[in-house]
Design a protein around this motif. Structure first.
Motif, PDB file in Angstrom:
ATOM      1  N   LEU A   1       0.834  -1.207   0.000  1.00 26.54           N
ATOM      2  CA  LEU A   1       0.000   0.000   0.000  1.00 26.54           C
ATOM      3  C   LEU A   1       0.868   1.256   0.000  1.00 26.54           C
ATOM      4  O   LEU A   1       0.578   2.224  -0.721  1.00 26.54           O
ATOM      5  CB  LEU A   1      -0.931  -0.005   1.214  1.00 26.54           C
ATOM      6  CG  LEU A   1      -2.077  -1.023   1.191  1.00 26.54           C
ATOM      7  CD1 LEU A   1      -2.869  -0.948   2.493  1.00 26.54           C
ATOM      8  CD2 LEU A   1      -2.986  -0.780  -0.005  1.00 26.54           C
ATOM      9  N   ILE A   2       1.937   1.255   0.800  1.00 26.21           N
ATOM     10  CA  ILE A   2       2.839   2.410   0.818  1.00 26.21           C
ATOM     11  C   ILE A   2       3.547   2.566  -0.528  1.00 26.21           C
ATOM     12  O   ILE A   2       3.681   3.682  -1.051  1.00 26.21           O
ATOM     13  CB  ILE A   2       3.857   2.256   1.964  1.00 26.21           C
ATOM     14  CG1 ILE A   2       3.149   2.247   3.314  1.00 26.21           C
ATOM     15  CG2 ILE A   2       4.883   3.391   1.915  1.00 26.21           C
ATOM     16  CD1 ILE A   2       4.064   1.958   4.490  1.00 26.21           C
ATOM     17  N   ILE A   3       3.986   1.433  -1.106  1.00 24.45           N
ATOM     18  CA  ILE A   3       4.636   1.485  -2.416  1.00 24.45           C
ATOM     19  C   ILE A   3       3.664   2.024  -3.475  1.00 24.45           C
ATOM     20  O   ILE A   3       4.042   2.837  -4.330  1.00 24.45           O
ATOM     21  CB  ILE A   3       5.154   0.094  -2.804  1.00 24.45           C
ATOM     22  CG1 ILE A   3       6.311  -0.318  -1.891  1.00 24.45           C
ATOM     23  CG2 ILE A   3       5.619   0.071  -4.267  1.00 24.45           C
ATOM     24  CD1 ILE A   3       6.810  -1.732  -2.129  1.00 24.45           C
ATOM     25  N   SER A   4       2.409   1.590  -3.423  1.00 25.39           N
ATOM     26  CA  SER A   4       1.406   2.079  -4.372  1.00 25.39           C
ATOM     27  C   SER A   4       1.171   3.566  -4.202  1.00 25.39           C
ATOM     28  O   SER A   4       1.014   4.300  -5.188  1.00 25.39           O
ATOM     29  CB  SER A   4       0.092   1.310  -4.188  1.00 25.39           C
ATOM     30  OG  SER A   4       0.283  -0.079  -4.356  1.00 25.39           O
ATOM     31  N   LEU A   5       1.137   4.031  -2.956  1.00 22.07           N
ATOM     32  CA  LEU A   5       0.960   5.465  -2.694  1.00 22.07           C
ATOM     33  C   LEU A   5       2.105   6.269  -3.277  1.00 22.07           C
ATOM     34  O   LEU A   5       1.895   7.306  -3.929  1.00 22.07           O
ATOM     35  CB  LEU A   5       0.851   5.694  -1.186  1.00 22.07           C
ATOM     36  CG  LEU A   5       0.668   7.142  -0.729  1.00 22.07           C
ATOM     37  CD1 LEU A   5      -0.649   7.706  -1.225  1.00 22.07           C
ATOM     38  CD2 LEU A   5       0.740   7.243   0.798  1.00 22.07           C
ATOM     39  N   PHE A   6       3.333   5.792  -3.080  1.00 20.65           N
ATOM     40  CA  PHE A   6       4.490   6.492  -3.648  1.00 20.65           C
ATOM     41  C   PHE A   6       4.464   6.421  -5.170  1.00 20.65           C
ATOM     42  O   PHE A   6       4.714   7.429  -5.847  1.00 20.65           O
ATOM     43  CB  PHE A   6       5.788   5.869  -3.120  1.00 20.65           C
ATOM     44  CG  PHE A   6       6.297   6.502  -1.862  1.00 20.65           C
ATOM     45  CD1 PHE A   6       7.117   7.623  -1.907  1.00 20.65           C
ATOM     46  CD2 PHE A   6       5.959   5.986  -0.619  1.00 20.65           C
ATOM     47  CE1 PHE A   6       7.588   8.206  -0.749  1.00 20.65           C
ATOM     48  CE2 PHE A   6       6.425   6.570   0.542  1.00 20.65           C
ATOM     49  CZ  PHE A   6       7.238   7.676   0.475  1.00 20.65           C
ATOM     50  N   SER A   7       4.180   5.242  -5.713  1.00 21.00           N
ATOM     51  CA  SER A   7       4.265   5.051  -7.157  1.00 21.00           C
ATOM     52  C   SER A   7       3.198   5.837  -7.908  1.00 21.00           C
ATOM     53  O   SER A   7       3.478   6.427  -8.961  1.00 21.00           O
ATOM     54  CB  SER A   7       4.151   3.564  -7.484  1.00 21.00           C
ATOM     55  OG  SER A   7       4.192   3.344  -8.865  1.00 21.00           O
ATOM     56  N   LEU A   8       1.975   5.874  -7.396  1.00 23.56           N
ATOM     57  CA  LEU A   8       0.866   6.480  -8.115  1.00 23.56           C
ATOM     58  C   LEU A   8       0.666   7.959  -7.806  1.00 23.56           C
ATOM     59  O   LEU A   8       0.140   8.698  -8.651  1.00 23.56           O
ATOM     60  CB  LEU A   8      -0.435   5.728  -7.804  1.00 23.56           C
ATOM     61  CG  LEU A   8      -0.475   4.253  -8.218  1.00 23.56           C
ATOM     62  CD1 LEU A   8      -1.769   3.607  -7.757  1.00 23.56           C
ATOM     63  CD2 LEU A   8      -0.310   4.109  -9.721  1.00 23.56           C
ATOM     64  N   ILE A   9       1.093   8.420  -6.626  1.00 22.40           N
ATOM     65  CA  ILE A   9       0.794   9.799  -6.230  1.00 22.40           C
ATOM     66  C   ILE A   9       2.057  10.597  -5.910  1.00 22.40           C
ATOM     67  O   ILE A   9       2.321  11.643  -6.524  1.00 22.40           O
ATOM     68  CB  ILE A   9      -0.153   9.810  -5.005  1.00 22.40           C
ATOM     69  CG1 ILE A   9      -1.472   9.100  -5.348  1.00 22.40           C
ATOM     70  CG2 ILE A   9      -0.430  11.239  -4.552  1.00 22.40           C
ATOM     71  CD1 ILE A   9      -2.424   8.980  -4.180  1.00 22.40           C
ATOM     72  N   ILE A  10       2.859  10.110  -4.966  1.00 23.87           N
ATOM     73  CA  ILE A  10       3.971  10.914  -4.464  1.00 23.87           C
ATOM     74  C   ILE A  10       5.106  11.008  -5.484  1.00 23.87           C
ATOM     75  O   ILE A  10       5.698  12.086  -5.674  1.00 23.87           O
ATOM     76  CB  ILE A  10       4.476  10.336  -3.125  1.00 23.87           C
ATOM     77  CG1 ILE A  10       3.344  10.334  -2.101  1.00 23.87           C
ATOM     78  CG2 ILE A  10       5.659  11.139  -2.607  1.00 23.87           C
ATOM     79  CD1 ILE A  10       3.730   9.746  -0.761  1.00 23.87           C
ATOM     80  N   MET A  11       5.441   9.904  -6.150  1.00 28.88           N
ATOM     81  CA  MET A  11       6.565   9.910  -7.087  1.00 28.88           C
ATOM     82  C   MET A  11       6.364  10.880  -8.254  1.00 28.88           C
ATOM     83  O   MET A  11       7.272  11.647  -8.576  1.00 28.88           O
ATOM     84  CB  MET A  11       6.835   8.495  -7.595  1.00 28.88           C
ATOM     85  CG  MET A  11       8.117   8.358  -8.399  1.00 28.88           C
ATOM     86  SD  MET A  11       8.494   6.628  -8.787  1.00 28.88           S
ATOM     87  CE  MET A  11       7.132   6.250  -9.897  1.00 28.88           C
TER      88      MET A  11
END
Length: 369
Positions: free
Chosen positions: A112-122
């Protein structure tokens, strides 16, 4: 059963934390060295190191977390195999499938954290990094000067040397400026100076209590002038308008856009959390240690699979951008291939067959009588 889950979760958490810190240190050292080299060449100013490094770490965060959790599962289960702990748990009635659920519970919040970084934060960090670099390009010539080094202007007609700045960068000491005008070379030295902006918006460097030497090439004549105050106009850099790339677009805008590059970027962002799940599931059968093979052979084989997986994803992403692969197909052939590889490894492990090819094993030599 509870003891098994508690022991596995605790060791996975400690291993993942330690591995992530090691990977973070390696990435920080590599990126910081690259940024410092750019600063030493005058490409970036000194005050940009921390900001550029922070944006770089945010951009690399999903891949670092993915690699950390994969290695954590692989190394933890490898140690359990090597120390015969796995044999004990399996003798107590645990099958290979019963290891999947507790590992997936450990993996779920990380994905979930990786998805948050990959889709939004990155993408947000990529956009901020590009806009910050554009702001750096628009700075005047003095902003990119490092204290104690010579810096040539963008037009190549002026060379600066400033021994030191104050904390705000407006007051300077021991200034040297060489310029070329009308076929003559001018050298200006001053004990101190300051920067200021005129009413029309032009930037100036005001030098105080200095001298100006003017010479003509191939001539011995030198004209010396002492001054109390001397203003030098500092040219502002002209940059091309910034272009919007797929890497800095938000995921929502990628869903609405129709270009191949946008679809390729969207598939790549979704591929990071998907590949994390696939690689962690692959780590379970790959962690088996064959006593007749090298102790670290399975780890090398697993890291090789991880590298191949990510390289194939990059290749397919490029093919989507070039139109060689349909956007409907996307990166799914790569994911399905490694899912099938995982099923094959589980099948061989379930039937106690070796995971490594026969030619990779070290066959013991039998001494002849």
């Amino acid at each position: 059963m509870k003891i098994f889950k508690r022991a596995l979760s605790a060791e996975l958490m400690s291993s993942a934390s330690a591995i992530f810190l090691i990977i973070l240190g390696i990435v920080v050292a590599q990126r910081a060295g690259n940024i410092v080299r750019q600063v030493s060449r005058g490409i970036l100013p000194n005050d940009a190191i921390g900001t550029i490094l922070t944006f770089s770490l945010v951009q690399f965060m999903p891949m670092m977390m993915s690699l950390a959790v994969f290695l954590a599962v692989l190394l933890t289960l490898t140690r359990w195999h090597r120390d015969s702990e796995m044999v004990i748990w399996m003798s107590a009635g645990l099958s290979l499938r019963q290891w999947v659920l507790p590992i997936m519970r450990f993996l779920a919040p990380i994905v979930l954290i990786i998805s948050l970084f990959s889709l939004i934060i990155m993408p947000w960090a990529s956009g901020k990094a590009d806009s910050y670099r554009e702001q750096l390009k628009k700075r005047d010539e003095l902003s990119s000067i490092s204290p104690g080094t010579f810096k040539e202007s963008s037009a190549g007609d002026r060379i600066y040397f400033i021994e030191s700045f104050d904390k705000l960068g407006y007051e300077v000491k021991n200034v040297f400026v060489q310029s070329k005008q009308n076929g003559k070379i001018g050298i200006i030295t001053a004990n101190r100076g300051s920067r200021y902006k005129a009413s029309n918006g032009d930037n100036f460097l005001r030098l105080e209590h200095g001298r100006r030497y003017e010479t003509t090439p191939n001539s011995l004549e030198v004209m010396t002038t002492e001054f109390e105050r001397y203003d030098i106009r500092v040219e502002a850099k002209e940059t091309a308008p910034a272009t919007t790339t797929a890497q800095i677009k938000s995921t929502q805008s990628l869903l609405s856009d129709a270009s191949a590059a946008d679809h390729a970027e969207l598939h790549w962002r979704m591929a990071i959390p998907i590949s994390t799940i696939v690689m962690v599931l692959l780590a379970i059968p790959l962690s088996f240690v064959d006593p007749r093979a090298g102790r670290s052979l399975n780890i090398m084989f697993a890291i090789l699979i991880f590298i191949i997986y990510n390289n194939l994803l990059s290749i397919f992403q490029a093919w989507i951008t070039q139109g060689k692969i349909s956007v409907l197909v996307g990166l799914w052939p790569v994911h399905l291939s490694f899912i099938l590889l995982g099923w094959y490894l589980y099948h061989r492990r379930k039937h106690l067959k070796p995971l490594m090819p026969g030619w990779l094993k070290r066959t013991p030599k039998i001494a002849k009588p």
